[in-house]
Motif scaffolding. Structure first.
Motif, PDB file in Angstrom:
ATOM      1  N   LEU A  42      -7.071   0.215  -3.473  1.00 13.76           N
ATOM      2  CA  LEU A  42      -7.214   1.625  -3.857  1.00 13.76           C
ATOM      3  C   LEU A  42      -8.584   1.832  -4.519  1.00 13.76           C
ATOM      4  O   LEU A  42      -9.026   1.000  -5.317  1.00 13.76           O
ATOM      5  N   LEU A  45       0.822  -1.216   0.000  1.00  9.99           N
ATOM      6  CA  LEU A  45       0.000   0.000   0.000  1.00  9.99           C
ATOM      7  C   LEU A  45       0.855   1.266   0.000  1.00  9.99           C
ATOM      8  O   LEU A  45       0.529   2.242  -0.685  1.00  9.99           O
ATOM      9  N   ILE A  46       1.943   1.233   0.753  1.00  5.22           N
ATOM     10  CA  ILE A  46       2.856   2.396   0.772  1.00  5.22           C
ATOM     11  C   ILE A  46       3.384   2.644  -0.641  1.00  5.22           C
ATOM     12  O   ILE A  46       3.358   3.764  -1.151  1.00  5.22           O
ATOM     13  N   HIS A  81      -4.421  -1.593  -7.772  1.00  2.00           N
ATOM     14  CA  HIS A  81      -4.243  -2.252  -6.473  1.00  2.00           C
ATOM     15  C   HIS A  81      -5.639  -2.349  -5.858  1.00  2.00           C
ATOM     16  O   HIS A  81      -6.295  -1.325  -5.651  1.00  2.00           O
ATOM     17  N   LYS A 126       1.193   6.395  -7.138  1.00  2.00           N
ATOM     18  CA  LYS A 126       0.075   7.273  -7.508  1.00  2.00           C
ATOM     19  C   LYS A 126       0.480   8.742  -7.550  1.00  2.00           C
ATOM     20  O   LYS A 126      -0.061   9.523  -8.322  1.00  2.00           O
ATOM     21  N   SER A 127       1.441   9.107  -6.715  1.00  2.00           N
ATOM     22  CA  SER A 127       1.851  10.514  -6.629  1.00  2.00           C
ATOM     23  C   SER A 127       2.874  10.883  -7.712  1.00  2.00           C
ATOM     24  O   SER A 127       3.276  12.034  -7.822  1.00  2.00           O
ATOM     25  N   ALA A 163       2.096   1.535  -3.519  1.00  3.66           N
ATOM     26  CA  ALA A 163       1.009   1.862  -4.457  1.00  3.66           C
ATOM     27  C   ALA A 163       0.666   3.351  -4.355  1.00  3.66           C
ATOM     28  O   ALA A 163       0.508   4.035  -5.368  1.00  3.66           O
ATOM     29  N   ASN A 164       0.576   3.863  -3.140  1.00  2.71           N
ATOM     30  CA  ASN A 164       0.264   5.289  -2.954  1.00  2.71           C
ATOM     31  C   ASN A 164       1.395   6.186  -3.439  1.00  2.71           C
ATOM     32  O   ASN A 164       1.156   7.263  -3.987  1.00  2.71           O
ATOM     33  N   TRP A 165       2.616   5.719  -3.246  1.00  7.87           N
ATOM     34  CA  TRP A 165       3.762   6.492  -3.741  1.00  7.87           C
ATOM     35  C   TRP A 165       3.728   6.572  -5.267  1.00  7.87           C
ATOM     36  O   TRP A 165       3.891   7.642  -5.853  1.00  7.87           O
TER      37      TRP A 165
END
Ligand SMILES: *Cc1c(COP(=O)(O)O)cnc(C)c1O
Length: 392
Positions: free
Chosen positions: A289, A269-270, A286, A276-277, A272-274
């Motif tokens: 998300l 998750l860390i 993912h 995304k940015s 995947a969010n990174w």
């Protein structure tokens, strides 16, 4: 008991009588019969009246039976069969249930090697195959024919991570007397309870999270009583047995699986969010998300996510992608996943029934391993720098 406890306790009976913590590994081809009567009883059992009798190394030893009983219980199923690979678990399931003239409905997002088997072998043997859009849900009713015998699901789907509405599909299937099989390798028995969702036959590649250390290839089928004898017979006739050492490694992996998965989930998750940015990324696929196809179903039906997901990158030249991937420090480029190490692999998804799927840029499948997320992000940051700086 909770599944975190079960993974540490199940499948240890066979060792406990001597006080050892881990069950011993049995390596054998030959099982000796003490008397002619015992031998004759065994010959009879080969014809199918006692699948558990030990007759020959290929069909299993106490090491096998103990692991199978443990995994059946963990998966909430009546029975389990260990096979020589995840793919052999799939092929055993297909060949046990389907006959010439039958129709198979398979998800458009199934594991690639299964698709090859369907195209190159199953069709040749006279089975009709239709691929369905993984987001179809109850709409699958419109694809059912009088000869439809099985619906084969994989959720989330290989490479593209669509989450399927398994309870809706199973409801339609059972109303038509159709068998529901599902590949549950991504979620494992811990994060998706396939038997409770209406799945009759569940497939796991133990090569991935159950083994967890990238040192074995092995598969598993769990099923309800109704399908067990046929699956066991086909398994035996296919010769897809497993040696004791691989089962030992899988059992050892199982002990730490709940703990490892928590970290894969968190790090995944860390990352995947990174991703995304980042300006290079078009989309992150993912299941946890909100914009992943089927996310609401993931939230409803799953109790966690593992470390495998995909990112869709803007178009870049082949040389730029090579500059990024050839020089990664922590992300290896290789098939498989579910081990302790991070991986990243370019892919092309072949889809014939998924209207929502298309991407013109680079697709990367990412496995978040057990390294520290800060180090993984530093590796990815340097990788994207190489990607952007390669002007060709
Ligand atoms: C790897 C994989 C398989 C095949 O497993 P093997 O043990 O490599 O044969 C099947 N399904 C999925 C989803 C997989 O990722």
């Amino acid at each position: 008991m909770k599944k975190e406890t079960l993974v540490t306790t199940l499948g240890r009976k066979f060792g406990t009588s001597s006080g050892v913590v881990n069950s011993p590994v049995i390596r054998t081809s030959t099982i000796l019969f003490h008397t002619l009567a015992e031998f004759e009883a065994t010959e009879k059992s080969v014809l199918g009246d006692d699948e558990h009798r030990l007759i020959y190394g290929r069909s299993g030893t106490p090491t096998t039976r103990e692991f199978e009983a443990a995994l059946a219980e963990l998966d909430g199923a009546d029975h389990a069969i260990v096979t020589s690979s995840g793919l052999s678990a799939i092929v055993t399931t297909l060949t046990a249930i389907l006959s010439k003239g039958d129709h198979l409905l398979a998800s458009d997002s199934i594991y690639g090697s299964m698709r090859s088997y369907c195209e190159q072998d199953l069709k040749r043997c006279g089975v009709e195959v239709t691929y369905y859009d993984p987001l179809i849900g109850a709409g699958i009713a419109s694809l059912i024919k009088p000869n439809t015998k099985m619906i084969y699901c994989e959720s989330p789907g290989s490479l593209t991570f669509e989450v399927q509405d398994i309870p809706a599909i199973a409801k339609v299937a059972h109303a038509h007397n159709i068998v529901v099989a599902m590949d549950n390798t991504w979620a494992t028995p811990l994060y998706f309870h396939a038997a409770d969702m209406g799945v009759d036959i569940t497939i796991h590649s133990c090569t991935k999270y159950i083994g967890g250390h990238s040192d074995l290839v092995m598969g598993l089928i769990t099923c309800s009583k109704q399908y067990y004898s046929q699956l066991r017979r086909t398994f035996r006739n296919n010769g897809a047995g497993v040696g004791g050492d691989n089962i030992y490694l899988a059992a050892r992996g199982l002990r730490t699986m709940a703990t490892r998965l928590k970290q894969h989930y968190e790090t995944g998750l860390i990352l995947a969010n990174w991703f995304k940015s980042r300006p290079e990324i078009v989309k992150v696929l993912h299941p946890a998300l909100p914009d992943c196809p089927g996310h609401a179903i993931w939230k409803r039906d799953f109790t966690g996510a593992t470390g495998l997901f995909a990112v869709l990158v803007k178009p870049y030249s082949h040389a730029a992608v090579a500059a990024m991937l050839d020089n990664m420090e922590l992300f290896g480029m290789g098939f498989s996943w579910g081990g302790y190490e991070s991986l990243m692999l370019p892919f092309k998804a072949h889809r014939t029934a998924s209207p929502s799927w298309s991407h013109d840029g680079v697709c990367l499948r990412v496995h978040a391993g057990l390294e520290h997320p800060d180090d993984l992000i530093a590796d990815l940051t340097a990788g994207f720098k190489r990607l952007n700086e390669t002007i060709l």
